[in-house]
Design an enzyme around this catalytic site. Structure first.
Site, PDB file in Angstrom:
ATOM      1  N   HIS A 229       0.954  -1.236  -0.020  1.00  0.00           N
ATOM      2  CA  HIS A 229      -0.110  -0.062   0.085  1.00  0.00           C
ATOM      3  C   HIS A 229       0.709   1.274   0.027  1.00  0.00           C
ATOM      4  O   HIS A 229       1.723   1.200   0.725  1.00  0.00           O
ATOM      5  CB  HIS A 229      -0.883  -0.006   1.306  1.00  0.00           C
ATOM      6  CG  HIS A 229      -2.129   0.910   1.189  1.00  0.00           C
ATOM      7  ND1 HIS A 229      -2.059   2.189   1.514  1.00  0.00           N
ATOM      8  CD2 HIS A 229      -3.252   0.839   0.782  1.00  0.00           C
ATOM      9  CE1 HIS A 229      -3.100   2.711   1.250  1.00  0.00           C
ATOM     10  NE2 HIS A 229      -4.047   1.911   0.909  1.00  0.00           N
TER      11      HIS A 229
ATOM     12  N   GLU B 173      -7.987  -4.491  -0.585  1.00  0.00           N
ATOM     13  CA  GLU B 173      -8.483  -5.459  -1.553  1.00  0.00           C
ATOM     14  C   GLU B 173      -8.307  -6.830  -1.528  1.00  0.00           C
ATOM     15  O   GLU B 173      -9.074  -7.609  -1.986  1.00  0.00           O
ATOM     16  CB  GLU B 173      -7.655  -5.160  -3.057  1.00  0.00           C
ATOM     17  CG  GLU B 173      -7.553  -3.407  -3.420  1.00  0.00           C
ATOM     18  CD  GLU B 173      -8.686  -2.891  -3.850  1.00  0.00           C
ATOM     19  OE1 GLU B 173      -9.821  -3.288  -3.583  1.00  0.00           O
ATOM     20  OE2 GLU B 173      -8.780  -1.893  -4.626  1.00  0.00           O
TER      21      GLU B 173
HETATM   22  N1  COA Z   1       4.101  -7.811  -4.805  1.00  0.00           N
HETATM   23  C1  COA Z   1       5.454  -7.755  -5.232  1.00  0.00           C
HETATM   24  N2  COA Z   1       6.169  -6.837  -5.385  1.00  0.00           N
HETATM   25  C2  COA Z   1       5.837  -5.671  -4.973  1.00  0.00           C
HETATM   26  C3  COA Z   1       4.412  -5.346  -4.315  1.00  0.00           C
HETATM   27  C4  COA Z   1       3.611  -6.494  -4.503  1.00  0.00           C
HETATM   28  N3  COA Z   1       2.301  -6.547  -4.187  1.00  0.00           N
HETATM   29  N4  COA Z   1       4.157  -4.150  -3.830  1.00  0.00           N
HETATM   30  C5  COA Z   1       5.255  -3.484  -4.146  1.00  0.00           C
HETATM   31  N5  COA Z   1       6.232  -4.514  -4.348  1.00  0.00           N
HETATM   32  C6  COA Z   1       7.689  -3.947  -4.669  1.00  0.00           C
HETATM   33  C7  COA Z   1       7.805  -2.924  -5.986  1.00  0.00           C
HETATM   34  O1  COA Z   1       7.892  -3.636  -7.158  1.00  0.00           O
HETATM   35  C8  COA Z   1       9.049  -2.176  -5.443  1.00  0.00           C
HETATM   36  O2  COA Z   1      10.068  -2.958  -5.729  1.00  0.00           O
HETATM   37  P1  COA Z   1      11.522  -2.611  -6.706  1.00  0.00           P
HETATM   38  O3  COA Z   1      12.004  -1.356  -5.483  1.00  0.00           O
HETATM   39  O4  COA Z   1      12.422  -3.918  -6.870  1.00  0.00           O
HETATM   40  O5  COA Z   1      10.788  -2.019  -7.934  1.00  0.00           O
HETATM   41  C9  COA Z   1       9.049  -2.480  -3.724  1.00  0.00           C
HETATM   42  O6  COA Z   1       8.134  -3.479  -3.544  1.00  0.00           O
HETATM   43  C10 COA Z   1       8.631  -1.042  -3.140  1.00  0.00           C
HETATM   44  O7  COA Z   1       7.286  -0.855  -3.570  1.00  0.00           O
HETATM   45  P2  COA Z   1       6.704   0.815  -3.625  1.00  0.00           P
HETATM   46  O8  COA Z   1       7.441   1.475  -4.721  1.00  0.00           O
HETATM   47  O9  COA Z   1       7.068   1.055  -2.052  1.00  0.00           O
HETATM   48  O10 COA Z   1       4.991   0.288  -3.658  1.00  0.00           O
HETATM   49  P3  COA Z   1       4.191   1.467  -4.206  1.00  0.00           P
HETATM   50  O11 COA Z   1       3.834   2.509  -3.097  1.00  0.00           O
HETATM   51  O12 COA Z   1       4.540   2.302  -5.519  1.00  0.00           O
HETATM   52  O13 COA Z   1       2.900   0.605  -4.508  1.00  0.00           O
HETATM   53  C11 COA Z   1       0.923  -0.626  -4.557  1.00  0.00           C
HETATM   54  C12 COA Z   1       1.641   0.368  -3.819  1.00  0.00           C
HETATM   55  C13 COA Z   1      -0.258  -0.732  -3.966  1.00  0.00           C
HETATM   56  C14 COA Z   1       0.582  -0.002  -6.052  1.00  0.00           C
HETATM   57  C15 COA Z   1       1.830  -1.862  -4.875  1.00  0.00           C
HETATM   58  O14 COA Z   1       1.968  -2.518  -3.404  1.00  0.00           O
HETATM   59  C16 COA Z   1       1.007  -3.035  -5.604  1.00  0.00           C
HETATM   60  O15 COA Z   1       1.130  -2.885  -6.840  1.00  0.00           O
HETATM   61  N6  COA Z   1       0.335  -3.842  -4.954  1.00  0.00           N
HETATM   62  C17 COA Z   1      -0.386  -4.835  -5.798  1.00  0.00           C
HETATM   63  C18 COA Z   1      -1.751  -4.193  -6.424  1.00  0.00           C
HETATM   64  C19 COA Z   1      -2.698  -4.043  -5.301  1.00  0.00           C
HETATM   65  O16 COA Z   1      -3.065  -4.775  -4.361  1.00  0.00           O
HETATM   66  N7  COA Z   1      -3.348  -2.515  -5.309  1.00  0.00           N
HETATM   67  C20 COA Z   1      -4.595  -2.294  -4.551  1.00  0.00           C
HETATM   68  C21 COA Z   1      -4.026  -1.192  -3.610  1.00  0.00           C
HETATM   69  S1  COA Z   1      -4.910  -0.840  -2.464  1.00  0.00           S
END
Ligand code: COA
Length: 378
Positions: free
Chosen positions: A249, A314
Protein backbone atom coordinates in the site's frame (compact mmCIF):
# COMPACT_ATOMS: atom_id res chain seq x y z
CA UNK A 1 12.96 13.67 -20.34
CA UNK A 2 12.24 13.31 -16.64
CA UNK A 3 11.98 16.68 -14.95
CA UNK A 4 13.15 17.59 -11.50
CA UNK A 5 9.77 18.39 -10.06
CA UNK A 6 10.75 19.35 -6.55
CA UNK A 7 7.69 17.42 -5.29
CA UNK A 8 6.99 13.68 -5.33
CA UNK A 9 5.60 12.46 -8.64
CA UNK A 10 2.46 11.31 -6.82
CA UNK A 11 2.25 14.32 -4.42
CA UNK A 12 3.08 11.98 -1.52
CA UNK A 13 3.03 13.79 1.80
CA UNK A 14 1.45 16.95 0.39
CA UNK A 15 -1.42 18.08 2.64
CA UNK A 16 -4.16 19.38 0.33
CA UNK A 17 -6.99 19.95 2.83
CA UNK A 18 -8.03 19.97 6.46
CA UNK A 19 -10.82 17.49 6.97
CA UNK A 20 -13.13 16.26 9.71
CA UNK A 21 -14.15 13.25 7.60
CA UNK A 22 -11.41 10.64 7.92
CA UNK A 23 -7.81 10.09 8.93
CA UNK A 24 -5.39 7.44 7.71
CA UNK A 25 -2.37 6.64 9.89
CA UNK A 26 -0.16 4.47 7.72
CA UNK A 27 2.49 3.81 10.39
CA UNK A 28 0.10 2.57 13.05
CA UNK A 29 -2.47 1.09 10.68
CA UNK A 30 -5.36 3.18 11.93
CA UNK A 31 -8.32 4.52 10.01
CA UNK A 32 -10.67 6.97 11.71
CA UNK A 33 -13.98 7.82 10.02
CA UNK A 34 -15.84 10.84 11.38
CA UNK A 35 -14.30 10.39 14.82
CA UNK A 36 -14.67 6.58 15.05
CA UNK A 37 -12.14 3.80 14.48
CA UNK A 38 -13.10 1.73 11.45
CA UNK A 39 -13.06 -1.40 13.66
CA UNK A 40 -15.79 0.08 15.87
CA UNK A 41 -17.91 1.39 13.04
CA UNK A 42 -17.76 -1.05 10.16
CA UNK A 43 -19.32 -4.20 11.61
CA UNK A 44 -21.62 -2.57 14.18
CA UNK A 45 -23.23 0.58 12.77
CA UNK A 46 -25.78 0.81 9.99
CA UNK A 47 -24.62 2.43 6.76
CA UNK A 48 -27.22 5.12 7.46
CA UNK A 49 -25.64 5.87 10.84
CA UNK A 50 -22.18 6.14 9.27
CA UNK A 51 -23.52 8.53 6.62
CA UNK A 52 -25.24 10.64 9.27
CA UNK A 53 -21.88 10.97 11.07
CA UNK A 54 -19.99 11.71 7.87
CA UNK A 55 -22.44 14.11 6.33
CA UNK A 56 -23.02 16.04 9.53
CA UNK A 57 -19.22 16.32 9.88
CA UNK A 58 -19.32 18.02 6.46
CA UNK A 59 -21.90 20.51 7.73
CA UNK A 60 -25.02 18.87 6.28
CA UNK A 61 -27.96 18.37 8.63
CA UNK A 62 -28.72 14.67 8.81
CA UNK A 63 -29.41 12.10 11.49
CA UNK A 64 -29.71 8.34 11.02
CA UNK A 65 -33.49 8.46 10.52
CA UNK A 66 -33.36 11.25 7.93
CA UNK A 67 -30.55 9.51 6.04
CA UNK A 68 -32.62 6.31 5.98
CA UNK A 69 -35.74 8.02 4.62
CA UNK A 70 -33.81 10.20 2.14
CA UNK A 71 -31.85 7.23 0.80
CA UNK A 72 -35.00 5.09 0.45
CA UNK A 73 -36.77 7.89 -1.42
CA UNK A 74 -33.68 8.48 -3.57
CA UNK A 75 -33.59 4.82 -4.62
CA UNK A 76 -37.23 4.98 -5.68
CA UNK A 77 -36.70 8.16 -7.74
CA UNK A 78 -33.55 6.71 -9.35
CA UNK A 79 -35.41 3.54 -10.32
CA UNK A 80 -38.09 5.65 -12.03
CA UNK A 81 -35.30 7.39 -13.98
CA UNK A 82 -33.84 4.17 -15.42
CA UNK A 83 -35.92 4.50 -18.59
CA UNK A 84 -34.45 7.93 -19.27
CA UNK A 85 -30.78 6.91 -19.14
CA UNK A 86 -30.51 6.15 -22.85
CA UNK A 87 -27.77 3.62 -23.55
CA UNK A 88 -25.81 4.49 -20.38
CA UNK A 89 -26.50 1.09 -18.83
CA UNK A 90 -25.58 -0.83 -21.99
CA UNK A 91 -21.87 -0.22 -21.53
CA UNK A 92 -19.66 -3.28 -21.09
CA UNK A 93 -17.76 -1.90 -18.14
CA UNK A 94 -19.69 -1.24 -14.93
CA UNK A 95 -17.73 1.91 -14.11
CA UNK A 96 -18.40 3.34 -17.59
CA UNK A 97 -22.07 2.60 -17.06
CA UNK A 98 -22.08 4.28 -13.64
CA UNK A 99 -20.25 7.35 -14.92
CA UNK A 100 -22.64 7.73 -17.86
CA UNK A 101 -25.80 7.14 -15.82
CA UNK A 102 -24.88 9.45 -12.92
CA UNK A 103 -24.06 12.13 -15.52
CA UNK A 104 -27.77 12.13 -16.44
CA UNK A 105 -28.78 13.48 -13.03
CA UNK A 106 -29.76 17.12 -12.65
CA UNK A 107 -27.59 19.08 -10.19
CA UNK A 108 -29.34 20.32 -7.06
CA UNK A 109 -28.27 22.02 -3.85
CA UNK A 110 -28.03 19.15 -1.35
CA UNK A 111 -27.73 16.01 -3.37
CA UNK A 112 -25.66 13.58 -1.28
CA UNK A 113 -28.60 11.28 -0.49
CA UNK A 114 -29.88 11.52 -4.06
CA UNK A 115 -26.49 10.61 -5.52
CA UNK A 116 -25.86 7.79 -3.02
CA UNK A 117 -29.30 6.29 -3.68
CA UNK A 118 -28.92 6.62 -7.44
CA UNK A 119 -25.44 5.04 -7.54
CA UNK A 120 -26.74 1.89 -5.84
CA UNK A 121 -29.77 1.65 -8.14
CA UNK A 122 -27.77 2.28 -11.33
CA UNK A 123 -25.03 -0.21 -10.38
CA UNK A 124 -27.59 -2.88 -9.52
CA UNK A 125 -29.58 -2.24 -12.73
CA UNK A 126 -26.40 -2.49 -14.81
CA UNK A 127 -25.55 -5.82 -13.20
CA UNK A 128 -29.06 -7.20 -13.83
CA UNK A 129 -29.07 -6.12 -17.48
CA UNK A 130 -25.66 -7.64 -17.99
CA UNK A 131 -27.14 -10.95 -16.85
CA UNK A 132 -30.11 -10.48 -19.18
CA UNK A 133 -32.50 -9.89 -16.27
CA UNK A 134 -34.90 -7.07 -15.49
CA UNK A 135 -33.83 -4.48 -12.89
CA UNK A 136 -35.36 -5.03 -9.45
CA UNK A 137 -37.33 -2.17 -7.89
CA UNK A 138 -36.01 -0.86 -4.57
CA UNK A 139 -37.80 -1.27 -1.25
CA UNK A 140 -37.36 2.09 0.45
CA UNK A 141 -38.10 0.75 3.94
CA UNK A 142 -35.03 -1.52 3.86
CA UNK A 143 -31.51 -0.54 4.87
CA UNK A 144 -29.43 0.67 1.96
CA UNK A 145 -26.88 -2.20 2.08
CA UNK A 146 -29.52 -4.89 2.27
CA UNK A 147 -31.63 -3.33 -0.48
CA UNK A 148 -28.61 -2.92 -2.74
CA UNK A 149 -27.78 -6.62 -2.41
CA UNK A 150 -31.43 -7.48 -3.04
CA UNK A 151 -31.55 -5.31 -6.18
CA UNK A 152 -28.40 -7.00 -7.51
CA UNK A 153 -29.28 -10.59 -6.68
CA UNK A 154 -33.03 -10.45 -7.21
CA UNK A 155 -33.83 -12.04 -3.85
CA UNK A 156 -33.91 -10.72 -0.28
CA UNK A 157 -30.50 -10.78 1.36
CA UNK A 158 -30.25 -13.01 4.44
CA UNK A 159 -29.16 -11.19 7.57
CA UNK A 160 -25.53 -12.40 7.71
CA UNK A 161 -24.95 -11.36 4.08
CA UNK A 162 -26.71 -8.03 4.56
CA UNK A 163 -24.45 -7.35 7.55
CA UNK A 164 -21.34 -8.31 5.57
CA UNK A 165 -22.43 -5.99 2.75
CA UNK A 166 -22.99 -3.19 5.25
CA UNK A 167 -19.59 -3.84 6.86
CA UNK A 168 -17.98 -3.48 3.45
CA UNK A 169 -19.78 -0.23 2.55
CA UNK A 170 -18.98 1.24 5.99
CA UNK A 171 -15.34 0.19 5.73
CA UNK A 172 -14.70 1.85 2.39
CA UNK A 173 -16.94 4.91 2.70
CA UNK A 174 -14.01 7.28 3.17
CA UNK A 175 -10.23 7.04 3.22
CA UNK A 176 -8.39 10.34 3.47
CA UNK A 177 -7.16 12.17 0.40
CA UNK A 178 -7.24 9.27 -2.06
CA UNK A 179 -7.17 10.02 -5.80
CA UNK A 180 -10.93 10.02 -6.46
CA UNK A 181 -11.67 12.07 -3.34
CA UNK A 182 -9.09 14.62 -4.43
CA UNK A 183 -10.81 14.81 -7.84
CA UNK A 184 -14.17 15.42 -6.17
CA UNK A 185 -12.68 18.19 -4.01
CA UNK A 186 -10.96 19.89 -6.94
CA UNK A 187 -14.21 19.94 -8.92
CA UNK A 188 -16.21 21.22 -5.93
CA UNK A 189 -13.59 23.92 -5.29
CA UNK A 190 -14.41 25.49 -8.66
CA UNK A 191 -17.98 26.08 -7.45
CA UNK A 192 -19.26 23.27 -9.63
CA UNK A 193 -22.07 20.92 -8.50
CA UNK A 194 -22.12 17.56 -6.69
CA UNK A 195 -23.12 15.60 -9.81
CA UNK A 196 -20.02 16.85 -11.65
CA UNK A 197 -17.82 16.08 -8.63
CA UNK A 198 -19.13 12.51 -8.44
CA UNK A 199 -18.86 11.88 -12.19
CA UNK A 200 -15.20 12.95 -12.05
CA UNK A 201 -14.54 10.80 -8.99
CA UNK A 202 -16.07 7.73 -10.64
CA UNK A 203 -13.68 8.27 -13.55
CA UNK A 204 -10.72 8.34 -11.14
CA UNK A 205 -11.87 5.27 -9.24
CA UNK A 206 -12.09 3.29 -12.48
CA UNK A 207 -8.29 3.30 -12.85
CA UNK A 208 -6.66 -0.03 -11.97
CA UNK A 209 -4.20 1.69 -9.62
CA UNK A 210 -7.11 2.90 -7.49
CA UNK A 211 -10.25 0.75 -7.38
CA UNK A 212 -9.57 -2.21 -9.60
CA UNK A 213 -7.56 -4.78 -7.61
CA UNK A 214 -10.08 -7.13 -5.94
CA UNK A 215 -10.92 -8.93 -9.21
CA UNK A 216 -7.25 -9.87 -9.76
CA UNK A 217 -7.06 -11.06 -6.13
CA UNK A 218 -9.76 -13.61 -6.89
CA UNK A 219 -7.94 -14.60 -10.08
CA UNK A 220 -4.88 -15.23 -7.92
CA UNK A 221 -6.83 -17.32 -5.38
CA UNK A 222 -8.29 -19.30 -8.29
CA UNK A 223 -4.81 -19.89 -9.66
CA UNK A 224 -3.47 -21.04 -6.27
CA UNK A 225 -6.46 -23.35 -5.84
CA UNK A 226 -5.41 -25.22 -2.67
CA UNK A 227 -3.74 -23.74 0.39
CA UNK A 228 -0.95 -26.33 0.10
CA UNK A 229 0.11 -24.71 -3.18
CA UNK A 230 0.46 -21.19 -1.75
CA UNK A 231 4.20 -21.35 -0.94
CA UNK A 232 5.30 -22.56 -4.38
CA UNK A 233 2.88 -20.31 -6.23
CA UNK A 234 4.03 -17.14 -4.44
CA UNK A 235 7.69 -18.06 -4.91
CA UNK A 236 7.12 -18.57 -8.63
CA UNK A 237 5.29 -15.24 -9.03
CA UNK A 238 8.07 -13.34 -7.32
CA UNK A 239 10.72 -15.20 -9.30
CA UNK A 240 8.92 -14.10 -12.46
CA UNK A 241 8.96 -10.49 -11.21
CA UNK A 242 5.18 -10.21 -10.86
CA UNK A 243 3.36 -8.34 -8.08
CA UNK A 244 1.21 -10.18 -5.58
CA UNK A 245 -2.26 -8.69 -5.80
CA UNK A 246 -3.78 -7.33 -2.62
CA UNK A 247 -0.37 -6.86 -0.98
CA UNK A 248 1.36 -3.53 -0.36
CA UNK A 249 0.00 0.00 0.00
CA UNK A 250 1.19 3.53 -0.71
CA UNK A 251 0.36 4.73 2.81
CA UNK A 252 0.17 1.72 5.14
CA UNK A 253 3.43 0.30 6.48
CA UNK A 254 1.49 -2.30 8.46
CA UNK A 255 -1.56 -4.42 7.62
CA UNK A 256 -4.42 -2.29 6.28
CA UNK A 257 -6.96 -2.16 9.16
CA UNK A 258 -9.78 -2.79 6.70
CA UNK A 259 -8.23 -6.15 5.76
CA UNK A 260 -8.76 -7.35 9.35
CA UNK A 261 -12.30 -5.93 9.48
CA UNK A 262 -13.31 -7.67 6.25
CA UNK A 263 -11.56 -10.92 7.17
CA UNK A 264 -13.55 -11.03 10.43
CA UNK A 265 -16.73 -10.27 8.53
CA UNK A 266 -16.25 -13.28 6.23
CA UNK A 267 -15.47 -15.38 9.29
CA UNK A 268 -18.78 -14.31 10.87
CA UNK A 269 -20.56 -15.23 7.66
CA UNK A 270 -18.89 -18.63 7.84
CA UNK A 271 -20.06 -19.22 11.41
CA UNK A 272 -23.62 -18.18 10.53
CA UNK A 273 -23.60 -20.57 7.58
CA UNK A 274 -22.28 -23.42 9.73
CA UNK A 275 -25.01 -22.81 12.31
CA UNK A 276 -27.54 -23.19 9.53
CA UNK A 277 -25.95 -26.51 8.65
CA UNK A 278 -24.35 -25.38 5.41
CA UNK A 279 -20.81 -25.01 4.21
CA UNK A 280 -19.81 -22.90 1.30
CA UNK A 281 -17.14 -22.29 -1.25
CA UNK A 282 -16.51 -18.90 0.38
CA UNK A 283 -14.95 -20.63 3.34
CA UNK A 284 -12.54 -22.67 1.32
CA UNK A 285 -11.64 -19.30 -0.21
CA UNK A 286 -10.99 -17.83 3.22
CA UNK A 287 -8.65 -20.71 4.05
CA UNK A 288 -6.75 -20.31 0.78
CA UNK A 289 -6.68 -16.50 1.19
CA UNK A 290 -5.17 -16.79 4.66
CA UNK A 291 -2.51 -19.22 3.43
CA UNK A 292 -1.66 -16.94 0.49
CA UNK A 293 -1.47 -13.90 2.74
CA UNK A 294 0.85 -15.71 5.18
CA UNK A 295 3.15 -16.91 2.44
CA UNK A 296 3.12 -13.60 0.55
CA UNK A 297 3.94 -11.67 3.71
CA UNK A 298 6.86 -13.96 4.51
CA UNK A 299 8.23 -14.00 0.95
CA UNK A 300 7.85 -10.22 0.46
CA UNK A 301 9.42 -9.65 3.89
CA UNK A 302 12.44 -11.68 2.82
CA UNK A 303 12.68 -9.91 -0.54
CA UNK A 304 12.12 -6.35 0.74
CA UNK A 305 13.28 -6.34 4.38
CA UNK A 306 13.22 -2.51 4.47
CA UNK A 307 9.75 -2.08 2.98
CA UNK A 308 6.88 -3.79 4.81
CA UNK A 309 4.37 -5.11 2.23
CA UNK A 310 1.28 -6.41 4.00
CA UNK A 311 -2.30 -7.19 2.98
CA UNK A 312 -4.29 -4.19 1.75
CA UNK A 313 -8.04 -3.58 1.66
CA UNK A 314 -8.47 -5.35 -1.67
CA UNK A 315 -7.24 -8.71 -0.36
CA UNK A 316 -10.27 -9.56 1.79
CA UNK A 317 -12.63 -7.31 -0.17
CA UNK A 318 -12.42 -9.92 -2.91
CA UNK A 319 -13.31 -12.75 -0.52
CA UNK A 320 -16.10 -10.76 1.15
CA UNK A 321 -17.80 -9.53 -2.02
CA UNK A 322 -17.71 -13.00 -3.52
CA UNK A 323 -19.15 -14.46 -0.31
CA UNK A 324 -22.14 -12.08 -0.38
CA UNK A 325 -22.85 -13.18 -3.96
CA UNK A 326 -21.47 -10.40 -6.17
CA UNK A 327 -19.75 -11.11 -9.47
CA UNK A 328 -16.21 -9.83 -10.13
CA UNK A 329 -17.58 -7.32 -12.64
CA UNK A 330 -19.49 -5.68 -9.77
CA UNK A 331 -16.53 -5.23 -7.43
CA UNK A 332 -15.47 -1.75 -8.61
CA UNK A 333 -19.06 -0.43 -9.01
CA UNK A 334 -19.78 -1.66 -5.47
CA UNK A 335 -16.76 0.29 -4.22
CA UNK A 336 -18.39 3.37 -5.80
CA UNK A 337 -21.73 2.54 -4.13
CA UNK A 338 -20.05 3.05 -0.74
CA UNK A 339 -17.46 5.71 -1.58
CA UNK A 340 -19.95 8.06 -3.29
CA UNK A 341 -21.14 9.13 0.16
CA UNK A 342 -17.57 10.07 1.13
CA UNK A 343 -16.96 11.92 -2.13
CA UNK A 344 -20.08 13.97 -1.61
CA UNK A 345 -19.14 14.82 1.99
CA UNK A 346 -15.72 15.98 0.76
CA UNK A 347 -17.29 18.09 -2.00
CA UNK A 348 -19.40 19.90 0.61
CA UNK A 349 -16.51 20.28 3.04
CA UNK A 350 -14.37 21.74 0.24
CA UNK A 351 -17.05 24.24 -0.81
CA UNK A 352 -17.10 25.54 2.75
CA UNK A 353 -13.39 26.26 2.45
CA UNK A 354 -14.41 28.51 -0.42
CA UNK A 355 -11.07 28.58 -2.18
CA UNK A 356 -10.27 27.30 -5.66
CA UNK A 357 -7.71 24.46 -5.65
CA UNK A 358 -5.16 25.61 -8.16
CA UNK A 359 -1.63 24.25 -7.68
CA UNK A 360 1.36 25.28 -9.74
CA UNK A 361 3.47 23.41 -12.24
CA UNK A 362 7.07 23.91 -13.23
CA UNK A 363 7.59 24.50 -16.94
CA UNK A 364 10.37 22.32 -18.38
CA UNK A 365 9.63 22.84 -22.09
CA UNK A 366 11.75 24.80 -24.56
CA UNK A 367 12.31 28.56 -24.20
CA UNK A 368 9.98 30.77 -26.28
CA UNK A 369 10.91 30.72 -29.96
CA UNK A 370 8.97 33.29 -31.96
CA UNK A 371 10.52 32.29 -35.29
CA UNK A 372 8.77 28.93 -35.47
CA UNK A 373 5.25 30.43 -35.20
CA UNK A 374 5.68 33.73 -37.09
CA UNK A 375 3.96 33.70 -40.48
CA UNK A 376 6.66 33.95 -43.19
CA UNK A 377 6.66 37.26 -45.11
CA UNK A 378 4.94 36.92 -48.41
N1 COA B 1 4.13 -7.73 -4.87
C1 COA B 1 5.44 -7.78 -5.18
N2 COA B 1 6.27 -6.73 -5.08
C2 COA B 1 5.74 -5.58 -4.64
C3 COA B 1 4.39 -5.46 -4.30
C4 COA B 1 3.58 -6.59 -4.43
N3 COA B 1 2.29 -6.56 -4.12
N4 COA B 1 4.15 -4.20 -3.89
C5 COA B 1 5.32 -3.54 -3.99
N5 COA B 1 6.27 -4.38 -4.45
C6 COA B 1 7.67 -4.06 -4.68
C7 COA B 1 7.82 -3.02 -5.79
O1 COA B 1 7.92 -3.67 -7.06
C8 COA B 1 9.09 -2.33 -5.39
O2 COA B 1 10.16 -3.13 -5.82
P1 COA B 1 11.41 -2.54 -6.63
O3 COA B 1 11.98 -1.50 -5.71
O4 COA B 1 12.27 -3.74 -6.82
O5 COA B 1 10.85 -1.97 -7.89
C9 COA B 1 9.06 -2.39 -3.86
O6 COA B 1 8.18 -3.44 -3.51
C10 COA B 1 8.60 -1.12 -3.20
O7 COA B 1 7.31 -0.81 -3.68
P2 COA B 1 6.71 0.66 -3.49
O8 COA B 1 7.24 1.53 -4.57
O9 COA B 1 6.96 1.13 -2.12
O10 COA B 1 5.16 0.42 -3.71
P3 COA B 1 4.15 1.55 -4.21
O11 COA B 1 3.84 2.45 -3.09
O12 COA B 1 4.56 2.16 -5.48
O13 COA B 1 2.94 0.62 -4.58
C11 COA B 1 0.97 -0.58 -4.60
C12 COA B 1 1.83 0.41 -3.81
C13 COA B 1 -0.31 -0.85 -3.84
C14 COA B 1 0.64 -0.02 -5.98
C15 COA B 1 1.79 -1.90 -4.75
O14 COA B 1 2.10 -2.40 -3.49
C16 COA B 1 1.07 -2.92 -5.62
O15 COA B 1 1.19 -2.89 -6.83
N6 COA B 1 0.34 -3.89 -4.98
C17 COA B 1 -0.38 -4.88 -5.73
C18 COA B 1 -1.65 -4.30 -6.35
C19 COA B 1 -2.71 -3.97 -5.30
O16 COA B 1 -2.96 -4.75 -4.40
N7 COA B 1 -3.36 -2.80 -5.45
C20 COA B 1 -4.41 -2.37 -4.55
C21 COA B 1 -3.94 -1.26 -3.69
S1 COA B 1 -5.11 -0.80 -2.48
Amino acid sequence: MKANRGVGDGLEGVVAAETRLSDVDGERGQLVIAGHAVEDLAGSASFERVLALLWSSAGLSYDEASVRSSLGAARVVAFEQLGRLGDALDKTDGMDALRASVAHLEPSADSCARLTGATAVFAAAWSRRREGKAPVAPRPELGHASDFLRMVRGEPADEPRAIAMETYLNGIVDHGMNASTFVARVIASTGSDDVSAIVGAIGALKGPLHGGAPGPVLDMLDAVGKKERATDWIAEELRAGRRIMGMGHRIYRVRDPRAAVFERSVERLERAEEERGGGSAAFTRLEVARAVEREAEAALGAKYPERPLRANVEFYTAVLLEAVGLSRAMFSPTFAVGRVAGWCAHAHEQRRVGRLIRPASRYVGPAPNSASVTRPDT
